[in-house]
Design a protein around this motif. Structure first.
Motif, PDB file in Angstrom:
ATOM      1  N   LYS A  64      41.549  19.972 -43.252  1.00 39.59           N
ATOM      2  CA  LYS A  64      42.519  21.049 -43.082  1.00 39.59           C
ATOM      3  C   LYS A  64      43.782  20.571 -42.378  1.00 39.59           C
ATOM      4  O   LYS A  64      44.873  21.122 -42.591  1.00 39.59           O
ATOM      5  CB  LYS A  64      41.896  22.194 -42.273  1.00 39.59           C
ATOM      6  N   LYS A  65      43.634  19.532 -41.541  1.00 33.65           N
ATOM      7  CA  LYS A  65      44.771  18.986 -40.807  1.00 33.65           C
ATOM      8  C   LYS A  65      45.505  17.878 -41.562  1.00 33.65           C
ATOM      9  O   LYS A  65      46.368  17.195 -40.997  1.00 33.65           O
ATOM     10  CB  LYS A  65      44.298  18.437 -39.461  1.00 33.65           C
ATOM     11  N   GLY A  66      45.167  17.686 -42.814  1.00 36.10           N
ATOM     12  CA  GLY A  66      45.892  16.729 -43.639  1.00 36.10           C
ATOM     13  C   GLY A  66      45.263  15.363 -43.756  1.00 36.10           C
ATOM     14  O   GLY A  66      45.879  14.436 -44.314  1.00 36.10           O
ATOM     15  N   ALA A  67      44.041  15.174 -43.251  1.00 29.91           N
ATOM     16  CA  ALA A  67      43.362  13.883 -43.368  1.00 29.91           C
ATOM     17  C   ALA A  67      42.582  13.824 -44.676  1.00 29.91           C
ATOM     18  O   ALA A  67      41.915  14.788 -45.059  1.00 29.91           O
ATOM     19  CB  ALA A  67      42.425  13.671 -42.190  1.00 29.91           C
ATOM     20  N   SER A  68      42.662  12.694 -45.354  1.00 33.58           N
ATOM     21  CA  SER A  68      41.897  12.511 -46.582  1.00 33.58           C
ATOM     22  C   SER A  68      40.460  12.115 -46.240  1.00 33.58           C
ATOM     23  O   SER A  68      40.131  11.815 -45.092  1.00 33.58           O
ATOM     24  CB  SER A  68      42.545  11.421 -47.442  1.00 33.58           C
ATOM     25  N   GLN A  69      39.610  12.097 -47.256  1.00 39.83           N
ATOM     26  CA  GLN A  69      38.226  11.694 -47.039  1.00 39.83           C
ATOM     27  C   GLN A  69      38.149  10.253 -46.536  1.00 39.83           C
ATOM     28  O   GLN A  69      37.313   9.915 -45.691  1.00 39.83           O
ATOM     29  CB  GLN A  69      37.425  11.848 -48.342  1.00 39.83           C
ATOM     30  N   THR A  70      39.036   9.406 -47.057  1.00 37.35           N
ATOM     31  CA  THR A  70      39.058   8.018 -46.606  1.00 37.35           C
ATOM     32  C   THR A  70      39.425   7.924 -45.134  1.00 37.35           C
ATOM     33  O   THR A  70      38.814   7.173 -44.363  1.00 37.35           O
ATOM     34  CB  THR A  70      40.059   7.199 -47.445  1.00 37.35           C
ATOM     35  N   VAL A  71      40.420   8.693 -44.727  1.00 40.71           N
ATOM     36  CA  VAL A  71      40.850   8.680 -43.324  1.00 40.71           C
ATOM     37  C   VAL A  71      39.742   9.219 -42.425  1.00 40.71           C
ATOM     38  O   VAL A  71      39.505   8.689 -41.324  1.00 40.71           O
ATOM     39  CB  VAL A  71      42.143   9.499 -43.150  1.00 40.71           C
ATOM     40  N   VAL A  72      39.045  10.254 -42.870  1.00 36.93           N
ATOM     41  CA  VAL A  72      37.931  10.785 -42.091  1.00 36.93           C
ATOM     42  C   VAL A  72      36.863   9.710 -41.890  1.00 36.93           C
ATOM     43  O   VAL A  72      36.322   9.528 -40.788  1.00 36.93           O
ATOM     44  CB  VAL A  72      37.327  12.031 -42.773  1.00 36.93           C
ATOM     45  N   GLY A  73      36.585   8.963 -42.965  1.00 34.16           N
ATOM     46  CA  GLY A  73      35.627   7.866 -42.842  1.00 34.16           C
ATOM     47  C   GLY A  73      36.089   6.801 -41.866  1.00 34.16           C
ATOM     48  O   GLY A  73      35.291   6.250 -41.098  1.00 34.16           O
ATOM     49  N   LEU A  74      37.385   6.502 -41.871  1.00 33.26           N
ATOM     50  CA  LEU A  74      37.919   5.508 -40.939  1.00 33.26           C
ATOM     51  C   LEU A  74      37.857   6.003 -39.493  1.00 33.26           C
ATOM     52  O   LEU A  74      37.651   5.203 -38.567  1.00 33.26           O
ATOM     53  CB  LEU A  74      39.361   5.168 -41.323  1.00 33.26           C
TER      54      LEU A  74
END
Length: 450
Positions: A64-74
């Motif tokens: 919701k805050k603009g993070a992609s799934q890849t960024v969440v994983g990182l």
């Protein structure tokens, strides 16, 4: 085996023969030892529950805050990287910093980071939110690493004759933290919103700081000139570290891939998947005290436990899918049983590993004391974090390009290789000792009597 026959914080070598021949009954834990055990157990529980609380709801909030799934994983992955780096540095300088101060400071930093994480939903969406997540999560990993690593060192120092037994007890609380974290976090999130889970647990950890200041003993020690590099020159140390890597890689792989596989294969809801995934940690925390008791009572069985645990993990991972070359139909009951087997294999392997690393340091000639225990703890934490970083990433890639079944086979192959290498090394060492004894006997027989 006599328990605590000598002062627990001594640095001098003990007289093993006297201890072995003593007929006095085992002593119970002293008040100081019981308080230390309670303190370290509370740190393990709080640290692991704060580590696992993010899973049910943070990814959704981050998207919701603009993070992609890849960024969440990182964001999740940076935790392991920061923990790895900090463990090596702090493990080397634990004597200079002080084990008690390191644990308390790490607990304080981790609690503050947990509270701060509860306010990140108010940060502007996009790069600012993402950057703050990386910074706070990395600092939390440093605090977590400092607390758990110093807890390992303090445990080994206070309980020199019962390291595995105490480790088995402590793993119960670490496992309970991992089990209770996701459901507690999800319930608090649904009931009170994003802020409350972090504020509740952060304040709980903050309250533990003065308790640990009062309870934990101060341990005086002299810095050692030894290093991680010298510790890694021992072949057995490298093999034990590889086993640690395979264990954490397997756990990380399951955390990242098992839920999606169960949902797609058996059509389960998220709630049922959560119940299935409890099978592994439940079996682990039930078996850990038993493995710790036998490891301390029969130290010679440590290698046998590592080998047997590796073989059990191999069977568990190969039948988890099951492996395509076995031509066995995938069934839910088989998946649950294999998760339990993997949990049991973890208990057989994790509990003996820390005493075995201490034994490796002794074989090399490391000085007894807090400095050596700090380096062993730091090495253990660093290798474990390497596996938790590797497992989800490489396992996810294999699942994406092949299948979950083949990715599980790869994890099983890593576990089998570790068991095989440990077994061959132990066999070679035993053969070498037998040859030395035979040559010594032959030399004695050829020596003329005067």
């Amino acid at each position: 085996m006599d328990q605590h026959a000598d002062p627990p914080t001594r640095d001098n070598n003990t007289d093993n023969n006297t201890t072995a021949e003593s007929t006095d009954p085992p002593q119970r834990f002293t008040r100081k030892e019981i308080l230390t055990l309670i303190s370290v157990a509370s740190v393990n529980f709080a640290s692991m529950i704060c580590y696992s609380i993010l899973g049910p709801f943070f990814p959704t909030e981050a998207v919701k805050k603009g993070a992609s799934q890849t960024v969440v994983g990182l964001i999740f992955g940076c935790y392991a990287v920061s923990n790895l780096i900090s463990s090596l540095i702090l493990g080397k300088y634990i004597v200079q910093i002080g084990a008690k101060f390191m644990l308390i400071a790490g607990l304080f930093v981790s609690s503050c980071c947990t509270i701060i994480f509860g306010f990140l939903d108010r940060a502007p969406a996009g790069p600012i939110f993402i950057s703050l997540c990386f910074v706070v999560r990395s600092l939390d990993a440093v605090g977590f690493g400092a607390a758990t690593m110093s807890a390992f060192a303090i445990t080994a120092k206070i309980f020199p004759n019962n390291v595995a037994t105490v480790m088995g007890i402590l793993e119960i609380f670490a496992g309970l933290g991992l089990i209770l974290g996701p459901p507690l976090g999800g319930w608090l999130y649904q009931t009170f919103g994003y802020n409350v889970p972090f504020l509740f647990l952060g304040c709980l950890m903050l309250i533990m700081v003065p308790f640990n200041i009062y309870v934990l003993p101060s341990i005086e020690a002299v810095p050692s000139k030894d290093s991680f590099f010298r510790l890694l020159t021992h072949m057995k140390t490298i093999l034990v570290c590889y086993v640690i890597f395979t264990l954490s890689a397997g756990v990380g792989f399951l955390d990242a891939t098992l839920s999606l596989f169960a949902i797609n294969r058996f059509g389960l809801s998220n709630g049922y998947v959560g119940l299935i995934m409890l099978g592994l940690p439940l079996v682990y925390i039930l078996a850990s005290p038993l493995m710790g008791y036998f490891t301390d009572k029969y130290p010679a069985t440590r290698v046998a436990f590592l080998v047997t645990g590796g073989i059990a993990a191999t069977i568990g991972f190969c039948l988890l899918g099951p492996a395509p070359f076995l031509h066995i139909q995938s069934q839910l009951w088989l998946l649950v049983v294999m998760l339990g087997l993997i949990g049991f294999s973890l208990a057989m392997s994790v509990i003996p590993i820390f005493p075995e690393l201490i034994s490796c340091a002794d074989e090399i000639g490391f000085e007894e004391g807090l400095s050596t225990l700090g380096m062993v703890s730091g090495l253990y934490e660093a290798v474990w974090c390497t596996g938790t970083f590797y497992g989800p990433i490489v396992g996810g890639i294999i699942v994406q390009h092949l299948s979950f079944e083949w990715a599980a086979v790869v994890q099983g192959g890593l576990a089998f290789l570790g068991a095989f290498l440990i077994f061959m090394y132990s066999l070679c060492q035993r053969t070498k000792r037998q040859r030395v004894q035979e040559n010594s006997q032959e030399a004695d027989e050829r020596t003329p009597l005067l």
